[in-house]
Design an enzyme around this catalytic site. Structure first.
Site, short mmCIF file in Angstrom:
data_model
loop_
_atom_site.label_atom_id
_atom_site.label_comp_id
_atom_site.label_asym_id
_atom_site.label_seq_id
_atom_site.Cartn_x
_atom_site.Cartn_y
_atom_site.Cartn_z
N PHE A 49 60.38 43.50 27.31
CA PHE A 49 58.98 43.30 26.93
C PHE A 49 58.21 42.83 28.15
CE2 PHE A 49 56.42 42.75 22.93
CZ PHE A 49 57.00 43.79 22.23
N GLN B 34 43.36 37.52 24.71
CA GLN B 34 44.25 38.55 25.24
C GLN B 34 43.83 39.95 24.82
OE1 GLN B 34 48.64 39.01 23.93
NE2 GLN B 34 48.65 38.44 26.08
N HIS C 266 45.25 43.69 24.63
CA HIS C 266 46.49 44.46 24.68
C HIS C 266 46.17 45.77 25.38
CE1 HIS C 266 50.17 46.46 23.63
NE2 HIS C 266 50.62 45.37 23.04
N LEU D 180 47.15 49.14 17.20
CA LEU D 180 48.04 48.84 18.30
C LEU D 180 49.16 49.86 18.43
CD1 LEU D 180 49.04 46.54 20.30
CD2 LEU D 180 50.59 45.93 18.47
N GLU E 142 53.89 47.18 22.59
CA GLU E 142 54.43 47.11 23.95
C GLU E 142 55.83 47.72 24.03
OE1 GLU E 142 52.94 43.83 26.13
OE2 GLU E 142 54.98 43.13 26.43
N ARG F 37 50.35 41.43 30.00
CA ARG F 37 49.23 42.13 29.37
C ARG F 37 47.92 41.96 30.09
NH1 ARG F 37 50.95 40.88 23.14
NH2 ARG F 37 52.68 42.35 23.19
N HIS G 72 43.42 41.46 21.21
CA HIS G 72 44.66 41.40 20.45
C HIS G 72 45.01 40.01 19.96
CE1 HIS G 72 48.59 42.70 19.21
NE2 HIS G 72 49.23 41.98 20.11
N ARG H 140 49.45 34.98 26.82
CA ARG H 140 50.71 34.97 26.06
C ARG H 140 51.58 36.14 26.48
NH1 ARG H 140 52.56 37.67 21.15
NH2 ARG H 140 50.61 38.82 21.04
C1 LIG Z 1 48.99 44.68 15.44
C2 LIG Z 1 49.67 43.42 15.95
C3 LIG Z 1 50.95 43.48 16.46
C4 LIG Z 1 51.58 42.34 16.93
N1 LIG Z 1 52.85 42.44 17.42
C5 LIG Z 1 53.49 41.31 17.82
C6 LIG Z 1 54.85 41.36 18.25
O1 LIG Z 1 55.49 42.41 18.26
N2 LIG Z 1 55.43 40.21 18.66
C7 LIG Z 1 54.78 39.02 18.65
O2 LIG Z 1 55.37 38.00 19.01
N3 LIG Z 1 53.49 38.94 18.23
C8 LIG Z 1 52.84 40.06 17.81
N4 LIG Z 1 51.54 39.97 17.38
C9 LIG Z 1 50.91 38.65 17.25
C10 LIG Z 1 51.41 37.98 15.99
O3 LIG Z 1 51.77 38.95 15.04
C11 LIG Z 1 50.38 37.05 15.38
O4 LIG Z 1 49.90 36.17 16.35
C12 LIG Z 1 51.00 36.26 14.24
O5 LIG Z 1 51.61 37.12 13.30
C13 LIG Z 1 50.00 35.36 13.53
O6 LIG Z 1 50.66 34.74 12.45
P1 LIG Z 1 50.01 33.54 11.65
O7 LIG Z 1 51.00 33.10 10.64
O8 LIG Z 1 49.49 32.53 12.61
O9 LIG Z 1 48.75 34.18 10.97
P2 LIG Z 1 48.59 35.48 10.03
O10 LIG Z 1 49.83 36.24 9.85
O11 LIG Z 1 47.40 36.19 10.57
O12 LIG Z 1 48.24 34.84 8.64
C14 LIG Z 1 47.04 34.10 8.43
C15 LIG Z 1 47.04 33.61 7.01
O13 LIG Z 1 45.92 32.75 6.84
C16 LIG Z 1 45.27 33.06 5.64
N5 LIG Z 1 43.86 32.66 5.74
C17 LIG Z 1 43.00 32.87 6.76
N6 LIG Z 1 41.79 32.35 6.45
C18 LIG Z 1 41.89 31.81 5.21
C19 LIG Z 1 40.99 31.16 4.34
N7 LIG Z 1 39.71 30.93 4.66
N8 LIG Z 1 41.47 30.74 3.14
C20 LIG Z 1 42.75 30.96 2.77
N9 LIG Z 1 43.64 31.59 3.55
C21 LIG Z 1 43.21 32.01 4.76
C22 LIG Z 1 45.47 34.55 5.47
O14 LIG Z 1 45.35 34.92 4.12
C23 LIG Z 1 46.91 34.72 5.98
O15 LIG Z 1 47.82 34.48 4.95
C24 LIG Z 1 50.90 41.11 16.90
C25 LIG Z 1 49.61 41.04 16.39
C26 LIG Z 1 48.99 42.20 15.95
C27 LIG Z 1 47.58 42.09 15.46
#
Ligand SMILES: Cc1cc2nc3c(=O)[nH]c(=O)nc-3n(C[C@H](O)[C@H](O)[C@H](O)COP(=O)(O)OP(=O)(O)OC[C@H]3O[C@@H](n4cnc5c(N)ncnc54)[C@H](O)[C@@H]3O)c2cc1C
Length: 585
Positions: free
Chosen positions: A117, A231, A233, A243, A246, A288, A356, A391
């Protein structure tokens, strides 16, 4: 107003929120846990993660090497005590996921498979094809189902924190299907609300990533840290922003300009290396920020390809062959066919950089605690200072696990010996929160349209706070965002119904995004240096003398935030030069 009394309330049911819920339920089975999410948990953005999750597992790798890659990749803005803790916990968390049922890809000998990666000088990214996030989230979600102490509030929109006696004691949330605001009294609150990429028009982020969690904490007086680091991507689809992971490059895909040249060799990312041998490749696996910046330079030089979707460069994976593509990158093939009509087995696919991930967020310490007692944060909404100024891909999914668990442990410790709540004070605050919503419904003289304001915000961010920034552009952005915040006071709510009022949620989300955008632009204007993802055309060098520090944006109500700074924790790696010319060994 209905009152729900719980011990810990978690906002967000993505990877971080679910991991926190499991840790709470396992470690303190008597606690009542309220898991609040504006979407059904499996619709959280974590589900969209493709490439994988980093953790040292191979004999030729070490914690020190993962540490060095993360700290160097972050341009020395990471807190090194945090990174040291993280790299040690990472393999434990990934193995734990396996025990809960996560189907990691395997080598022929049965050991866990890893892939290269960007910015990681060793192969250490665990993966489940190119659907790693889906499998991780599913594993966590199914695990939560076994704990009766976790009560889910799916499709509840969290509004405001309740703060009394100098500590966070709950929140308000709206049941989206009825429009009823409910009060949650809780000894501790964990925010795991995800990122805010949607403040930009062109993003890989799901539409729900609007920074609500960040804005809630910020309005309650908790600083947002390092928000200027956004960031890009390097490989998003030019029309939808979807996306292409990577892992495309990890598996051996190459980036070429309109002349067919692998242009990254012109930007200090190593000599050209044979095709299709990822273990020997260096260039496409640069970090990135660097790879995205190289695109910008190619654009200025007129080396990009003009397509019906705008200027692009080409990601070529044809040499990998259909078998490898189907085995390792099935989703990428599907996405490119569905959205562009391009089959990556037979054609190179046009791509461009796209917003991203937010390195910044709610300021926490390594235990995931904020400056407000009783409030904890983890995941993308938080800035625990793991990722620094940039990151590395595949560190985020592990961050959710490591610090989701830390947040739970800190919340449990906080609950010990808490004094009784002043319920009247909390109720009064909950009513204020409800009144804020009612005011939107009763307003009849609004003049500003939600979608109009949102478009202006996005256009400003794209124009002035993108891959490269200047003083004049950032000043324009600060002024514009402040103006939009004022105009937002007159926003019109067109739909006045109570049931699943998506117009209302978009108005509220815009409010959150404007707060995040204000912290971001003010922080970027104040940082007169270039570091990681924050690149200034007028201050091109890194300036450790003045800016080896975290920016902290403080909410000031109607006015724009103030910014002050916090020292970076350096334990063993003094600031050095980022070098990506070494081969993946
Ligand atoms: C397309 C994509 C691919 C990625 N690929 C990778 C990868 O391969 N490897 C890696 O390490 N990272 C990757 N990332 C980054 C990583 O996936 C994210 O940073 C991470 O999943 C975020 O997780 P989280 O639990 O913080 O938030 P999220 O999974 O975004 O969850 C947020 C939660 O908060 C809740 N929420 C938000 N606002 C409110 C509100 N007002 N009231 C109630 N609930 C709310 C939502 O309902 C949701 O349940 C990727 C990101 C993207 C966008």
């Amino acid at each position: 107003m209905e009152l729900i009394t719980t011990d810990v309330a978690i906002v967000g049911a993505g990877g971080a929120g679910l991991r926190a819920a499991i840790a709470l339920a396992q470690s303190a089975p008597a606690l009542r846990i309220a898991l609040i999410s504006k979407v059904y948990p499996m619709r959280s953005h974590t589900c969209a993660a493709e490439g994988g999750a980093a953790g040292v597992v191979k004999p030729d790798d070490s914690f020190d090497m993962h540490f060095d890659d993360t700290v160097g990749g972050g341009d020395w803005l990471s807190d090194q005590d945090c990174v040291e803790y993280f790299v040690r916990e990472a393999p434990k968390e990934l193995t734990q996921l396996e025990h809960w049922g996560c189907p990691w890809n395997r080598e022929a000998d049965g050991s866990v498979a890893v892939r290269p990666f960007g910015g990681m000088k060793k192969q250490r990214t665990w993966f489940a094809a190119d659907k790693s996030g889906f499998h991780i989230l599913h594993t966590l979600f199914q695990t939560t189902l076994q704990f009766p102490s976790i009560t889910r509030f799916d499709e509840y929109y969290a509004l405001d924190l309740l703060v009394d006696d100098g500590r966070c004691q709950g929140l308000t949330a709206m049941e989206m299907r009825s429009g009823m605001v409910k009060q949650f009294n809780a000894g501790a609150v964990i925010i795991a609300g995800g990122g805010a990429g949607r403040i930009f028009p062109f993003s890989t982020n799901g539409a729900i990533k609007t920074g609500d969690g960040m804005a809630m904490a910020y309005r309650a007086g908790v600083p947002l840290k390092d928000m200027e680091f956004v960031q890009y991507h390097p490989t998003g689809l030019p029309n939808t922003g979807s996306l292409l992971t990577e892992a495309c490059r990890g598996e051996g895909g190459v980036l070429v300009n309109k002349n067919g040249r692998r242009y990254l060799q012109d930007y200090g990312m190593g000599p050209e290396t044979p095709l299709g041998k990822p273990e020997l490749k260096t260039m496409e696996l640069g970090p990135r920020d660097r790879v995205s910046q190289a695109y910008w330079h190619e654009l200025q030089k007129g080396n990009t390809v003009s397509t019906q979707w705008g200027e692009c460069v080409m990601l070529d994976m044809r040499h990998l062959g259909e078998k490898t593509i189907n085995e390792r990158l099935p989703l990428v093939r599907e996405l490119a066919i569905a959205y562009l009509g391009v089959d990556i087995v037979t054609d190179a696919v046009p791509i461009r950089p796209v917003v991203h991930y937010m390195m910044g967020g709610i300021s926490t310490n390594t235990q995931a605690a904020t400056t407000l007692p009783g409030l904890f944060a983890a995941g993308e909404c938080a800035c625990v200072s793991l990722n620094g100024a940039n990151r590395l891909g595949s560190n985020s999914l592990v961050e959710l696990l490591v610090f989701g668990k830390s947040a739970a442990m800190s919340a449990i410790a906080h609950l010990q010996g808490l004094p009784a709540a002043n319920t009247a004070a909390l109720e009064a605050q909950a009513k204020e929160s409800q009144a804020r919503i009612r005011a939107l419904f009763s307003c009849t003289d609004g003049t500003e349209s939600m979608s109009g304001l949102r478009k202006e915000m996005m256009d400003t961010m794209e124009k002035n706070a993108g891959i490269y920034r200047t003083e004049a552009g950032l000043q324009e952005a600060v002024d514009k965002i402040q103006q939009l915040r004022q105009r937002y006071q007159n926003v019109v709510l067109n739909d006045k119904s109570n049931v699943f009022n998506t117009d209302l949620f978009q108005v509220l989300e815009l409010g959150s995004m404007l707060e995040c955008a204000s912290a971001l632009t003010v922080g970027a204007l104040a940082r007169r240096e270039s570091r990681g993802a924050h690149q200034r055309l007028d201050f091109v060098d890194r300036d450790d003398q003045n800016y080896l520090r975290h920016s902290m944006a403080h909410y000031q109500g109607q006015k724009m935030p103030t910014v002050d700074y916090l020292d970076v924790v350096i334990t063993k790696s003094p600031p050095g030069v980022r070098d990506y010319s070494g081969a993946h060994k």
